[in-house]
Design a protein around this motif. Sequence first.
Motif, PDB file in Angstrom:
ATOM      1  N   GLY A  34      57.139  69.326  -7.433  1.00 12.11           N
ATOM      2  CA  GLY A  34      57.536  68.456  -6.341  1.00 12.11           C
ATOM      3  C   GLY A  34      56.389  68.191  -5.396  1.00 12.11           C
ATOM      4  O   GLY A  34      55.479  69.014  -5.251  1.00 12.11           O
ATOM      5  N   VAL A  35      56.450  67.035  -4.747  1.00 12.94           N
ATOM      6  CA  VAL A  35      55.475  66.639  -3.746  1.00 12.94           C
ATOM      7  C   VAL A  35      56.245  66.127  -2.541  1.00 12.94           C
ATOM      8  O   VAL A  35      57.245  65.423  -2.682  1.00 12.94           O
ATOM      9  CB  VAL A  35      54.542  65.527  -4.284  1.00 12.94           C
ATOM     10  CG1 VAL A  35      53.582  65.048  -3.216  1.00 12.94           C
ATOM     11  CG2 VAL A  35      53.796  65.996  -5.500  1.00 12.94           C
ATOM     12  N   SER A  36      55.774  66.495  -1.353  1.00 18.57           N
ATOM     13  CA  SER A  36      56.430  66.069  -0.125  1.00 18.57           C
ATOM     14  C   SER A  36      55.392  65.508   0.835  1.00 18.57           C
ATOM     15  O   SER A  36      54.424  66.179   1.181  1.00 18.57           O
ATOM     16  CB  SER A  36      57.143  67.253   0.520  1.00 18.57           C
ATOM     17  OG  SER A  36      57.697  66.852   1.749  1.00 18.57           O
ATOM     18  N   ALA A  37      55.626  64.271   1.268  1.00 14.90           N
ATOM     19  CA  ALA A  37      54.714  63.615   2.204  1.00 14.90           C
ATOM     20  C   ALA A  37      55.523  63.088   3.384  1.00 14.90           C
ATOM     21  O   ALA A  37      56.744  62.984   3.318  1.00 14.90           O
ATOM     22  CB  ALA A  37      53.986  62.473   1.507  1.00 14.90           C
ATOM     23  N   SER A  38      54.812  62.777   4.455  1.00 18.70           N
ATOM     24  CA  SER A  38      55.444  62.237   5.648  1.00 18.70           C
ATOM     25  C   SER A  38      54.527  61.183   6.251  1.00 18.70           C
ATOM     26  O   SER A  38      53.304  61.309   6.201  1.00 18.70           O
ATOM     27  CB  SER A  38      55.704  63.345   6.668  1.00 18.70           C
ATOM     28  OG  SER A  38      56.219  62.804   7.857  1.00 18.70           O
ATOM     29  N   PHE A  39      55.131  60.154   6.844  1.00 16.53           N
ATOM     30  CA  PHE A  39      54.339  59.119   7.498  1.00 16.53           C
ATOM     31  C   PHE A  39      53.796  59.597   8.843  1.00 16.53           C
ATOM     32  O   PHE A  39      52.873  59.011   9.377  1.00 16.53           O
ATOM     33  CB  PHE A  39      55.176  57.858   7.692  1.00 16.53           C
ATOM     34  CG  PHE A  39      55.561  57.206   6.394  1.00 16.53           C
ATOM     35  CD1 PHE A  39      54.604  56.609   5.589  1.00 16.53           C
ATOM     36  CD2 PHE A  39      56.873  57.196   5.972  1.00 16.53           C
ATOM     37  CE1 PHE A  39      54.946  56.017   4.389  1.00 16.53           C
ATOM     38  CE2 PHE A  39      57.232  56.601   4.775  1.00 16.53           C
ATOM     39  CZ  PHE A  39      56.267  56.015   3.973  1.00 16.53           C
ATOM     40  N   THR A  40      54.376  60.659   9.366  1.00 12.33           N
ATOM     41  CA  THR A  40      53.967  61.149  10.683  1.00 12.33           C
ATOM     42  C   THR A  40      53.148  62.427  10.617  1.00 12.33           C
ATOM     43  O   THR A  40      52.819  62.998  11.649  1.00 12.33           O
ATOM     44  CB  THR A  40      55.204  61.403  11.562  1.00 12.33           C
ATOM     45  OG1 THR A  40      56.028  62.385  10.919  1.00 12.33           O
ATOM     46  CG2 THR A  40      55.992  60.126  11.773  1.00 12.33           C
ATOM     47  N   ASP A  41      52.819  62.881   9.421  1.00 16.52           N
ATOM     48  CA  ASP A  41      52.089  64.135   9.258  1.00 16.52           C
ATOM     49  C   ASP A  41      51.010  63.935   8.198  1.00 16.52           C
ATOM     50  O   ASP A  41      51.218  63.231   7.210  1.00 16.52           O
ATOM     51  CB  ASP A  41      53.070  65.230   8.824  1.00 16.52           C
ATOM     52  CG  ASP A  41      52.465  66.626   8.874  1.00 16.52           C
ATOM     53  OD1 ASP A  41      51.303  66.766   9.291  1.00 16.52           O
ATOM     54  OD2 ASP A  41      53.168  67.575   8.486  1.00 16.52           O
ATOM     55  N   THR A  42      49.872  64.555   8.380  1.00 17.76           N
ATOM     56  CA  THR A  42      48.776  64.411   7.424  1.00 17.76           C
ATOM     57  C   THR A  42      48.785  65.501   6.359  1.00 17.76           C
ATOM     58  O   THR A  42      47.918  65.514   5.499  1.00 17.76           O
ATOM     59  CB  THR A  42      47.414  64.445   8.153  1.00 17.76           C
ATOM     60  OG1 THR A  42      47.291  65.688   8.826  1.00 17.76           O
ATOM     61  CG2 THR A  42      47.290  63.296   9.120  1.00 17.76           C
ATOM     62  N   VAL A  43      49.771  66.385   6.405  1.00 18.20           N
ATOM     63  CA  VAL A  43      49.853  67.459   5.419  1.00 18.20           C
ATOM     64  C   VAL A  43      50.809  67.028   4.299  1.00 18.20           C
ATOM     65  O   VAL A  43      51.923  66.579   4.555  1.00 18.20           O
ATOM     66  CB  VAL A  43      50.342  68.778   6.056  1.00 18.20           C
ATOM     67  CG1 VAL A  43      50.446  69.862   5.003  1.00 18.20           C
ATOM     68  CG2 VAL A  43      49.415  69.201   7.174  1.00 18.20           C
TER      69      VAL A  43
END
Length: 133
Positions: A34-43
């Motif tokens: 799995g991969v988790s990204a966010s538009f408000t976080d750079t991690v």
Amino acid sequence: MKYVKILFAVALVFTMCSAFSFKKGSHKPVYAFGVSASFTDTVVYYTDIQLLDSVHLDKNGFLPHRELYSYQLKNFLEYEMNRPNRTCMIYFSDTKKKIDKEAAKILGKYKKNKTVTLQKVDSEKFKFTKPEE
């Protein structure tokens, strides 16, 4: 000669039935990460490639209940790591070689971006589980 034809027909039916029954029983293992990204976080968080227990791809090659696996990662990040508002994706394959290649491709794209930090989710803390049906 009549008995030979009947015997041959019975043997043919038996062979055909056994061939189809063997095909149903031979399921390949399913691997996922799995991969988790966010538009408000750079991690960007990612998991190890895991073998999914008692799971088999359907006849079209899709992982049954794949959205529930994504929600498992999302819920873990929100409630255990206090990382809300994340978009989680799951990648799966029935061969280890294909999923290794896919993971390298996906993580390579994130590594090229200098503003993004990759962080591995500890495999002892998070493991995908088969959703209840």
